[in-house]
Design an enzyme around this catalytic site. Structure first.
Site, PDB file in Angstrom:
ATOM      1  N   LYS A   1      -4.848  -2.284  13.285  1.00 36.99           N
ATOM      2  CA  LYS A   1      -4.129  -1.098  13.751  1.00 36.99           C
ATOM      3  C   LYS A   1      -4.361  -0.950  15.258  1.00 36.99           C
ATOM      4  O   LYS A   1      -5.451  -1.227  15.766  1.00 36.99           O
ATOM      5  CB  LYS A   1      -4.587   0.133  12.982  1.00 36.99           C
ATOM      6  CG  LYS A   1      -4.155   0.092  11.516  1.00 36.99           C
ATOM      7  CD  LYS A   1      -4.400   1.399  10.768  1.00 36.99           C
ATOM      8  CE  LYS A   1      -3.767   1.361   9.383  1.00 36.99           C
ATOM      9  NZ  LYS A   1      -4.671   0.875   8.313  1.00 36.99           N
TER      10      LYS A   1
ATOM     11  N   GLU B   1       0.836  -1.206   0.000  1.00 37.15           N
ATOM     12  CA  GLU B   1       0.000   0.000   0.000  1.00 37.15           C
ATOM     13  C   GLU B   1       0.869   1.254   0.000  1.00 37.15           C
ATOM     14  O   GLU B   1       2.075   1.184   0.248  1.00 37.15           O
ATOM     15  CB  GLU B   1      -0.932   0.003   1.207  1.00 37.15           C
ATOM     16  CG  GLU B   1      -0.248  -0.317   2.526  1.00 37.15           C
ATOM     17  CD  GLU B   1      -0.431   0.740   3.576  1.00 37.15           C
ATOM     18  OE1 GLU B   1      -0.551   1.931   3.215  1.00 37.15           O
ATOM     19  OE2 GLU B   1      -0.443   0.372   4.771  1.00 37.15           O
TER      20      GLU B   1
END
Ligand SMILES: [Mn+2]
Ligand SMILES: [Mn+2]
Ligand SMILES: [Mn+2]
EC number: 4.2.1.70
Lengths: 303, 303, 303
Positions: C159, C25
């Protein structure tokens, strides 16, 4: 894809000839009842389906294969093995690639039935939104499956310990038809009625088959909940069973039962508090669903 | 599939020739206004679309058929029948198989428009997440439809009584583009602004058409919300309308209004408390959406 | 579709020859680190992947094109431009049609990787259900992407500031496999363990490749979370990091930090409160994921 599927001769022949076939799940066998009652019940359900003019296909996972229909040996193995994995969508590829033995939930049975070309599936109750899911987000993968996989699920409502209202809201958002079979109400598993309504009522197998046919011809992906009330003679009183479930929930909280342990705890308590009547009711409603499911499969195959 | 669709000659010709066509929903006709105002408004919206260079296709369900465009007789029947069913995704197959008369919601209009090959759809406001949905899970099927069906919905935001913030969160999770048409704000139906932002701003029909073309060419399934603010001269003051809706909500709670009765109750109260200005605003924003929708359909057809 | 994609020569050749490719990403480059550390890290991750026998393909959006692999010039532009848009699914078509520069999130990288024919994607942590999402409905589009797009995401968990338990519930409902790579636990990003379990454990790249192959051959749409714990020597103490995140959350609330500002605020605080150890840990876990991702891509390509 098809190379992962093993059919019994009975099922394969029926599918090839376009005869009515009814899928059955296997978690009730591995996780729902003790041996040998589980084998006995599995065979009785299959026989009810045959007696009503359709071919039963109990589904399970063994040796990296999807079994569409179980032999007596398969059934015995499933019913007696210690490490059968309850297999939901997320586990399905793993159970196949690792060659574990897997019992199929509502979600996984739908997936396998669709792969096998079976449009009608009989079970006791679907999974749904758990009580308290506003904060726990504990929502069964069965609901997502119903929104995407083209199989009609004949059931007596959602499993008894779930939040029926929230389950119906979720199904509405997802566009899943919730059919009251011979009733305007949405049945509450152990009792034939609940404070909630079905989306619409259909009274005959032909009406259900016609609705399904239109749905799938239009390309409206997903299944349908065919909510078939428990027969009156086996139905428990709605207020009584509600009180018992709430009592069981209270005990679970008091005793600090959590997570994966909650459902088996609750079902055990419900059985205890109903003096075993809940188990009788469960068997009665499955047999009733098998009769209705066979009739719907016949109407659908004849379309 | 196509065999379920009936087109008016005007719509069929336009589609065959690749001319711009704009879909319209029918719930506003059957459930949103009294007769004969509903017929009059339906015809006026259609005329605005024609005046702006596109062909209108009002969608409804009759006799087991999906009507893509309504004749005067169809419209009269829809506008005056007692038992028109408000048809969301879950009801669509049933309404067709039972041959009831059905009015299409945003979700169902999107489904039928996509089947008919119509990419642009004009309405007043989309459904969304209801206030209190954190606990009730009352979330419109329109949001799921926007995540999967390839139709652009021109609207003035979400219906006024919904929770705008939660609706936008849901759309973000689902990956649905929320376009501010000529605005950075996300409009609040009766007022041109709200405390919330759109995802991005587009200022011309061509920009919208280009974004849609890329989206669907890439295979990014789903629609888009083209949020077109109510014209300033018809806009109600944001703080005023917010206060009125909150007042209406309070009254609903005090009077014990629940479930399906809440929305009509609130809309009635809002009309009353705005001295009918909410109805005027509603009509103005629909006409404005029709103009913008026709322009977008033209740009998209010319691509 | 394919006409929107630009490949670097290295990536194109690898894909044509069926060699292992790993997607990366770009949000970490544009939004996760200052210049020039971001460029340096991006190149190091790519090199780790090459050193482990696969070809890296960092993905970004430029000039209306999807870049599958970045040249040095592309990377420099991405790392230094002021107005790079963090592009999730909802923004993707817009960023392309408007020719903005876009950095891809987990969701968008999955979409672009699938379009390019890349099955394995390495990142730090996936998005998930935010703390408090029971009321805010703030849920990352990454989770929906995982349920529909056929790419395996190698990560160190979700996360750090997310609600792990709710994230796992959401993934269960959506049927996404959550694999513990060499662990039974679900890792908590900065620490190798958490109070939560993975769905099942796989210990070798070949086992992961086999599971993925079966999943996609069966037509089970969607990705998989391959949760790879941070290496022990870089792992922060679970209780310590939990306390720090809770402290940061408290400060955010006290200081009235809201909406889009919360995540950067929390990450800044975590860095401060760990004396920069969180940044070191972050880099260590990404490099570790790159090694494991390359190995999985190799096993998958060899299947
Ligand atoms: Mn669960
Ligand atoms: Mn609702
Ligand atoms: Mn969010």
């Amino acid at each position: 894809m098809k190379h992962l599927l093993d059919y019994t001769a009975e099922v394969q022949q029926a599918l090839e000839q376009g005869l009515p076939v009814v899928a059955l799940e296997s978690t009730i066998i591995s996780h729902g009842m003790p041996y040998p009652e589980n084998v006995q019940m599995a065979k009785e359900v299959e026989q009810v389906i045959r007696d009503n003019g359709a071919v039963p296909a109990t589904i399970a996972l063994m040796d990296g294969r999807i079994k569409i229909g179980l032999t007596d040996e398969d059934l015995e193995l499933l019913a007696t093995s210690k490490n059968v994995r309850k297999t939901s969508r997320r586990d399905l590829a793993y159970v196949l690639s690792s060659k574990e033995i897997g019992a199929t939930t509502v979600a996984t049975t739908m997936i396998c039935a669709e792969l096998a070309g079976i449009a009608v599936f009989v079970t006791g109750g679907i999974g749904g939104v758990h009580r308290g899911a506003e904060t726990t987000m504990d929502i069964s993968a069965d609901l997502e499956e119903l929104s995407q996989t083209n199989v009609a699920v004949i059931c007596a409502g959602a499993k008894s310990i779930l939040d029926i209202g929230l389950t119906l809201e979720y199904l509405e958002t997802k566009g899943v038809p919730v059919v009251g079979y011979g009733t305007d109400a949405f049945p509450a598993f152990y009792s034939a009625t609940s404070p909630f309504a079905s989306n619409f009522r259909l009274d005959t197998p032909q009406e259900v088959a016609d609705m399904l046919r239109v749905k799938w011809e239009m390309g409206l992906q997903g299944g349908a909940v065919i909510a078939n009330p428990i027969p009156e003679e086996s139905s428990l009183e709605e207020s009584e069973i509600t009180a018992i479930i709430e009592d069981a929930l209270r005990q679970a909280e008091e005793q600090g039962v959590k997570g994966k342990d909650v459902t088996p705890f609750l079902l055990g308590k419900v059985k205890e508090l109903t003096d075993g009547k809940s188990l009788e009711a469960n068997i009665a409603l499955v047999m009733n669903n098998a009769r209705v499911g066979a009739a719907i499969a016949k109407a659908y195959a004849a379309n």
